[in-house]
Enzyme design. Structure first.
Site, PDB file in Angstrom:
ATOM      1  N   TYR A 171     -21.598 130.882  15.483  1.00  0.00           N
ATOM      2  CA  TYR A 171     -22.680 130.828  14.720  1.00  0.00           C
ATOM      3  C   TYR A 171     -23.685 131.911  16.029  1.00  0.00           C
ATOM      4  O   TYR A 171     -24.578 132.502  15.696  1.00  0.00           O
ATOM      5  CB  TYR A 171     -23.179 129.709  15.486  1.00  0.00           C
ATOM      6  CG  TYR A 171     -24.261 129.292  15.295  1.00  0.00           C
ATOM      7  CD1 TYR A 171     -24.714 128.764  13.509  1.00  0.00           C
ATOM      8  CD2 TYR A 171     -25.450 129.157  16.242  1.00  0.00           C
ATOM      9  CE1 TYR A 171     -26.362 128.108  13.448  1.00  0.00           C
ATOM     10  CE2 TYR A 171     -26.875 128.744  15.720  1.00  0.00           C
ATOM     11  CZ  TYR A 171     -26.633 128.737  14.664  1.00  0.00           C
ATOM     12  OH  TYR A 171     -28.316 127.613  13.879  1.00  0.00           O
ATOM     13  N   LYS A 175     -25.845 134.969  14.881  1.00  0.00           N
ATOM     14  CA  LYS A 175     -27.221 134.733  14.857  1.00  0.00           C
ATOM     15  C   LYS A 175     -27.449 135.861  15.997  1.00  0.00           C
ATOM     16  O   LYS A 175     -29.105 136.424  16.184  1.00  0.00           O
ATOM     17  CB  LYS A 175     -28.116 133.291  15.269  1.00  0.00           C
ATOM     18  CG  LYS A 175     -27.746 132.332  14.901  1.00  0.00           C
ATOM     19  CD  LYS A 175     -27.910 132.593  13.787  1.00  0.00           C
ATOM     20  CE  LYS A 175     -28.188 131.000  13.122  1.00  0.00           C
ATOM     21  NZ  LYS A 175     -29.535 131.306  11.607  1.00  0.00           N
TER      22      LYS A 175
END
Length: 289
Positions: A171, A175
């Site tokens: 993640y 990002k």
């Protein structure tokens, strides 16, 4: 007179959470909205047409304009279909809000290939795919002599740009990649009249409630009448401003949570050591903290 009157916006992951708040606010401010949501679970599995359609029904009941889209933005063709639907339904495209995301948290030592691939696909490829097809539309419009005033708002995260979170290598990497993608896209698309910015939001959503160590913080109850600092509705006004036709900002990344908005800066020099000769390992060890 709404801040987004006449604007046509595509918002991904708009069936729930922050994306839903974006869609509702955009519609209230006069935008025509394509509400995209695959309708899957937190981990991206499954699909359900319900969430996107429910938001569309809510917008229409309030007198706004919206259509549902359930394409998978991680699929190149699905992203192309999404952009084509916006232009087909409303005649043009002005705004893209990339918001769709999933979680498959795992520590690196136990992470499966599927955990990595799924998160990178939905977040990073999902942003890139929608942005690619929107960019092609705006490039064509600009070259045809149209006055383009496009805006893209991407969704990064503190996990990727300011606050690394153990268990979220996939993640956080996605990002951080989205923040970098934003800066590159801002440089490329300015020539066509398109601005590109990103936000790193902190709010109560089904994803943050499921984040290890964070769920209890976001689940705290707020007394009636008090300001809810973790409400996802706090995020959307900034996104709406960035989507307005006259907003001058581009190539920016903003952290936003509750009543606070801060502009973020990327990697930069904090200490420099130099030599006029070839480096020696011992020299580096002595001088580099």
């Amino acid at each position: 007179m709404g801040a987004l009157d006449g604007r046509v916006a595509v918002i991904t992951g708009a069936g729930r959470g922050i994306g839903r708040e974006h869609a509702l606010l955009f519609a209230r401010e006069g935008a025509s909205v394509v509400v995209n949501d695959l309708g899957g679970a937190n981990d991206g599995s499954g699909a359900d047409t319900g969430p996107a359609q429910e938001v569309v029904d809510e917008i229409r009941a309030a007198g706004g304009k919206a259509v549902a889209n359930t394409a998978n933005v991680a699929d190149w063709a699905g992203a192309e279909e999404l952009i084509a639907q916006a232009v087909g339904e409303f005649g043009k495209l002005d705004v893209v809000v990339n918001n769709a995301g999933i979680l498959r948290d795992a520590f690196l030592a136990g992470m499966e290939e599927s955990h990595w691939d799924a998160v990178i696909a939905v977040h990073l490829k999902g942003h890139a795919a929608v942005l690619r097809h929107a960019a092609a539309y705006w490039k064509s419009a600009s070259k045809a002599g149209e006055q383009v005033a496009g805006s893209v708002i991407n969704t990064a995260s503190a996990s990727g740009v300011t606050l690394p979170n153990a268990g979220q290598a996939n993640y956080g990497a996605a990002k951080a990649g989205i923040a970098a993608l934003t800066l590159v896209a801002a440089e490329e698309l300015e020539r066509y009249g398109v601005r590109v910015n990103a936000i790193a939001p902190i709010a109560r959503t089904r994803l943050t409630l499921a984040t290890p160590g964070m769920g209890a913080i976001f689940a705290q109850e707020v007394e009636e009448g008090e300001f809810d600092a973790f409400s996802p509705a706090n995020i959307s006004p900034l996104v709406a401003y960035l989507a307005t036709e006259k907003c001058p900002l581009t190539g920016k990344v903003f952290a936003v949570q509750g009543g606070a908005i801060s502009e973020l800066a990327g990697w930069h020099d904090v200490k420099v050591i130099e030599t006029e000769e070839a480096w020696e390992i011992d020299d580096i060890a002595a001088r580099l903290p």
